[in-house]
Write a protein that holds these residues in place. Structure first.
Motif, PDB file in Angstrom:
ATOM      1  N   MET A  92      15.823 104.816  61.906  1.00  0.00           N
ATOM      2  CA  MET A  92      15.675 103.386  60.989  1.00  0.00           C
ATOM      3  C   MET A  92      17.508 103.904  60.236  1.00  0.00           C
ATOM      4  O   MET A  92      17.773 104.813  60.302  1.00  0.00           O
ATOM      5  CB  MET A  92      14.899 103.302  60.102  1.00  0.00           C
ATOM      6  CG  MET A  92      14.044 102.083  60.602  1.00  0.00           C
ATOM      7  SD  MET A  92      13.231 101.770  59.174  1.00  0.00           S
ATOM      8  CE  MET A  92      13.643 101.570  57.918  1.00  0.00           C
ATOM      9  N   VAL A  93      18.067 103.101  59.959  1.00  0.00           N
ATOM     10  CA  VAL A  93      19.483 103.606  58.854  1.00  0.00           C
ATOM     11  C   VAL A  93      18.897 102.928  57.499  1.00  0.00           C
ATOM     12  O   VAL A  93      17.752 101.955  57.449  1.00  0.00           O
ATOM     13  CB  VAL A  93      20.651 102.892  59.385  1.00  0.00           C
ATOM     14  CG1 VAL A  93      21.972 103.005  57.942  1.00  0.00           C
ATOM     15  CG2 VAL A  93      20.910 103.009  60.315  1.00  0.00           C
ATOM     16  N   TRP A  94      18.580 102.963  56.758  1.00  0.00           N
ATOM     17  CA  TRP A  94      18.565 103.038  55.682  1.00  0.00           C
ATOM     18  C   TRP A  94      19.891 102.692  54.335  1.00  0.00           C
ATOM     19  O   TRP A  94      20.883 103.879  54.334  1.00  0.00           O
ATOM     20  CB  TRP A  94      17.643 103.898  54.380  1.00  0.00           C
ATOM     21  CG  TRP A  94      16.274 103.895  54.463  1.00  0.00           C
ATOM     22  CD1 TRP A  94      15.923 104.932  55.353  1.00  0.00           C
ATOM     23  CD2 TRP A  94      15.315 103.013  54.366  1.00  0.00           C
ATOM     24  NE1 TRP A  94      14.818 104.900  56.084  1.00  0.00           N
ATOM     25  CE2 TRP A  94      14.325 104.150  55.300  1.00  0.00           C
ATOM     26  CE3 TRP A  94      14.918 102.491  53.863  1.00  0.00           C
ATOM     27  CZ2 TRP A  94      12.932 103.689  55.421  1.00  0.00           C
ATOM     28  CZ3 TRP A  94      13.858 101.605  53.375  1.00  0.00           C
ATOM     29  CH2 TRP A  94      12.613 102.494  54.083  1.00  0.00           C
ATOM     30  N   SER A  95      20.385 101.711  53.489  1.00  0.00           N
ATOM     31  CA  SER A  95      21.368 101.399  53.414  1.00  0.00           C
ATOM     32  C   SER A  95      20.817 100.020  51.890  1.00  0.00           C
ATOM     33  O   SER A  95      19.946  98.934  51.966  1.00  0.00           O
ATOM     34  CB  SER A  95      22.047 100.611  54.069  1.00  0.00           C
ATOM     35  OG  SER A  95      23.018  99.759  52.933  1.00  0.00           O
ATOM     36  N   THR A  96      20.597 100.160  51.047  1.00  0.00           N
ATOM     37  CA  THR A  96      20.213  99.767  49.772  1.00  0.00           C
ATOM     38  C   THR A  96      21.644  99.047  49.799  1.00  0.00           C
ATOM     39  O   THR A  96      22.137  97.427  49.109  1.00  0.00           O
ATOM     40  CB  THR A  96      20.265 100.548  48.125  1.00  0.00           C
ATOM     41  OG1 THR A  96      21.668 101.355  48.286  1.00  0.00           O
ATOM     42  CG2 THR A  96      18.882 100.542  48.284  1.00  0.00           C
ATOM     43  N   ARG A  97      23.533  99.583  49.689  1.00  0.00           N
ATOM     44  CA  ARG A  97      24.373  98.429  48.937  1.00  0.00           C
ATOM     45  C   ARG A  97      25.000  98.248  50.875  1.00  0.00           C
ATOM     46  O   ARG A  97      25.300  98.492  51.227  1.00  0.00           O
ATOM     47  CB  ARG A  97      25.427  99.197  48.557  1.00  0.00           C
ATOM     48  CG  ARG A  97      25.222  99.523  47.029  1.00  0.00           C
ATOM     49  CD  ARG A  97      26.697 100.685  46.003  1.00  0.00           C
ATOM     50  NE  ARG A  97      25.622 102.062  47.354  1.00  0.00           N
ATOM     51  CZ  ARG A  97      26.846 103.460  47.123  1.00  0.00           C
ATOM     52  NH1 ARG A  97      28.412 102.932  46.698  1.00  0.00           N
ATOM     53  NH2 ARG A  97      26.620 104.478  47.912  1.00  0.00           N
ATOM     54  N   LYS A  98      24.459  96.303  50.698  1.00  0.00           N
ATOM     55  CA  LYS A  98      25.078  96.015  51.746  1.00  0.00           C
ATOM     56  C   LYS A  98      25.814  94.553  51.699  1.00  0.00           C
ATOM     57  O   LYS A  98      25.129  94.138  50.257  1.00  0.00           O
ATOM     58  CB  LYS A  98      24.317  96.311  52.903  1.00  0.00           C
ATOM     59  CG  LYS A  98      22.823  95.629  52.889  1.00  0.00           C
ATOM     60  CD  LYS A  98      21.988  95.971  53.248  1.00  0.00           C
ATOM     61  CE  LYS A  98      20.619  95.618  52.648  1.00  0.00           C
ATOM     62  NZ  LYS A  98      19.701  96.223  53.885  1.00  0.00           N
ATOM     63  N   ASP A  99      26.640  94.245  52.733  1.00  0.00           N
ATOM     64  CA  ASP A  99      27.022  92.838  52.542  1.00  0.00           C
ATOM     65  C   ASP A  99      25.408  91.780  51.937  1.00  0.00           C
ATOM     66  O   ASP A  99      24.733  91.948  52.638  1.00  0.00           O
ATOM     67  CB  ASP A  99      26.799  92.798  54.072  1.00  0.00           C
ATOM     68  CG  ASP A  99      28.029  90.969  53.574  1.00  0.00           C
ATOM     69  OD1 ASP A  99      29.677  90.737  53.142  1.00  0.00           O
ATOM     70  OD2 ASP A  99      27.870  89.406  53.851  1.00  0.00           O
TER      71      ASP A  99
ATOM     72  N   PHE B 254      17.884  97.593  59.662  1.00  0.00           N
ATOM     73  CA  PHE B 254      18.681  98.673  60.912  1.00  0.00           C
ATOM     74  C   PHE B 254      18.068  99.145  61.652  1.00  0.00           C
ATOM     75  O   PHE B 254      17.730 100.093  60.997  1.00  0.00           O
ATOM     76  CB  PHE B 254      20.020  99.527  59.663  1.00  0.00           C
ATOM     77  CG  PHE B 254      20.583  98.289  59.585  1.00  0.00           C
ATOM     78  CD1 PHE B 254      21.627  96.220  59.721  1.00  0.00           C
ATOM     79  CD2 PHE B 254      21.201  98.099  58.125  1.00  0.00           C
ATOM     80  CE1 PHE B 254      22.106  96.708  59.029  1.00  0.00           C
ATOM     81  CE2 PHE B 254      21.923  97.544  57.036  1.00  0.00           C
ATOM     82  CZ  PHE B 254      22.313  96.697  57.792  1.00  0.00           C
TER      83      PHE B 254
ATOM     84  N   LEU C 207      22.467  90.392  53.985  1.00  0.00           N
ATOM     85  CA  LEU C 207      21.839  90.868  55.101  1.00  0.00           C
ATOM     86  C   LEU C 207      21.299  92.028  54.055  1.00  0.00           C
ATOM     87  O   LEU C 207      20.390  92.933  54.583  1.00  0.00           O
ATOM     88  CB  LEU C 207      22.915  93.058  55.631  1.00  0.00           C
ATOM     89  CG  LEU C 207      24.044  92.554  56.624  1.00  0.00           C
ATOM     90  CD1 LEU C 207      25.278  93.270  56.975  1.00  0.00           C
ATOM     91  CD2 LEU C 207      23.454  91.879  57.750  1.00  0.00           C
TER      92      LEU C 207
ATOM     93  N   VAL D 176      23.496 101.004  66.261  1.00  0.00           N
ATOM     94  CA  VAL D 176      22.545 100.348  65.044  1.00  0.00           C
ATOM     95  C   VAL D 176      22.629  98.673  65.149  1.00  0.00           C
ATOM     96  O   VAL D 176      23.404  98.207  65.496  1.00  0.00           O
ATOM     97  CB  VAL D 176      23.129 100.437  64.107  1.00  0.00           C
ATOM     98  CG1 VAL D 176      22.525  99.935  63.236  1.00  0.00           C
ATOM     99  CG2 VAL D 176      23.195 102.265  63.583  1.00  0.00           C
TER     100      VAL D 176
END
Lengths: 99, 99, 99, 99, 99
Positions: free
Chosen positions: C9-16, C24, C19, C42
């Protein structure tokens, strides 16, 4: 767009109904000195190109932006027949220096 | 479009709800002399193709331009079954000269 | 579509903002015998796939044709979980003969 | 987008009617240090670029999002002329360490 | 989507009018262990990414599905900043066994 040369045709009687009457031309991609690459693509022709002619091919959704390809399952179209290429002499010299 | 041969199927019971009833066919891309390349693509069939048949595959958004793929998460469709290829003899001779 | 396996998995808190809530998943593309290739992509998952599962991935605009990816900046979606592949025996024999 | 340099033109009189008046520019893709790659693409220009200029090229359906390419069978457009690139020094050092 | 790292900017004053105010960021694609590949792509940023940050890039028409890229000739957008990757330990072991 990619530069290519029409080298043949694909015959198909069983095809999506929207494609009845469409002619599939086989295009071999060319380098800028007209030598053939090893890549080929099957296209639909929108400009009356024949075997042996040098053409431009547009791909993806742009291939559907002609009257005869609109709304059809076609991902490559011949949209121009090439008269000649004009490559900058300066660029050619730079290529020689680099190689 | 790319030239390919149907070589098998993908079985899937859990899939996007729009794909219930869709059959996924595995296509191996072919060279113009029908020898296989090392590229394969999973497709949906819009023309009743079976294993062993030579077909054309359209990709990208163009894959959704058939009645059975419209508005579905499908990026490759078989849209024609190939009867035969017609490659220009002149082109073949030129290829021999170049290689 | 391409065949692949979910490997992480990809961890992301700042995203469009469209989303928020999207997960991901990292998919490694597979050959038809399930051996891994060196290509990864991804994706967003539309079918509840988990790490280790073999899946199909649709790319490009087709990736936006599911309820959870519609109108989002997403270019790859998992749209099916694979139960098994069925490769034609005849095709396998031909491959052996050719190689 | 890809970085490239305009190296010439394609002359074509027979083309899709929507393309009358369009000028086709040949762009060679560049590495970040402006050395040429072996990839070229034929584009339509939306910003007045000339031979020798370094440009950005957008491809696919995005190539149709300018006033002069809208709804045309065009899959590559020059949408910016490059003044300069600004590459992070830190990144350059890391590249050196890795290579 | 592809994983990448922002390594610089492209400065451009002459560009398609819809792009006035857009900032072009250069992204180098990364492997899953964060080592750089030799592929780069020029993107527009929708999430406030800065040089050195690890990001996800969506390409093709999906790049236009953000507020700031809508209807623009843009084929790559940064739509997420990556906090971390989570790769399955089992998958890592299998990779070791295979290599």
């Amino acid at each position: 767009m990619v530069l290519g040369k029409v080298i043949g045709m694909v015959w198909s009687t069983r095809k999506d109904e929207s494609l009845v009457g469409s002619k599939f031309l086989i295009v071999r991609e060319l380098n800028l000195d007209y030598t053939p690459t090893n890549k080929t693509v099957v296209t639909v022709d929108s400009v009356g190109a024949g075997v042996g002619e040098v053409v431009l091919v547009a791909q993806g959704s742009s291939a559907r932006q002609t009257t005869i390809t609109k709304n059809k399952p076609i991902d490559a179209v011949i949209m121009a027949i090439v008269d000649k290429l004009d490559i900058s002499v300066k660029q050619k010299v730079e290529d020689l220096v680099e190689n």
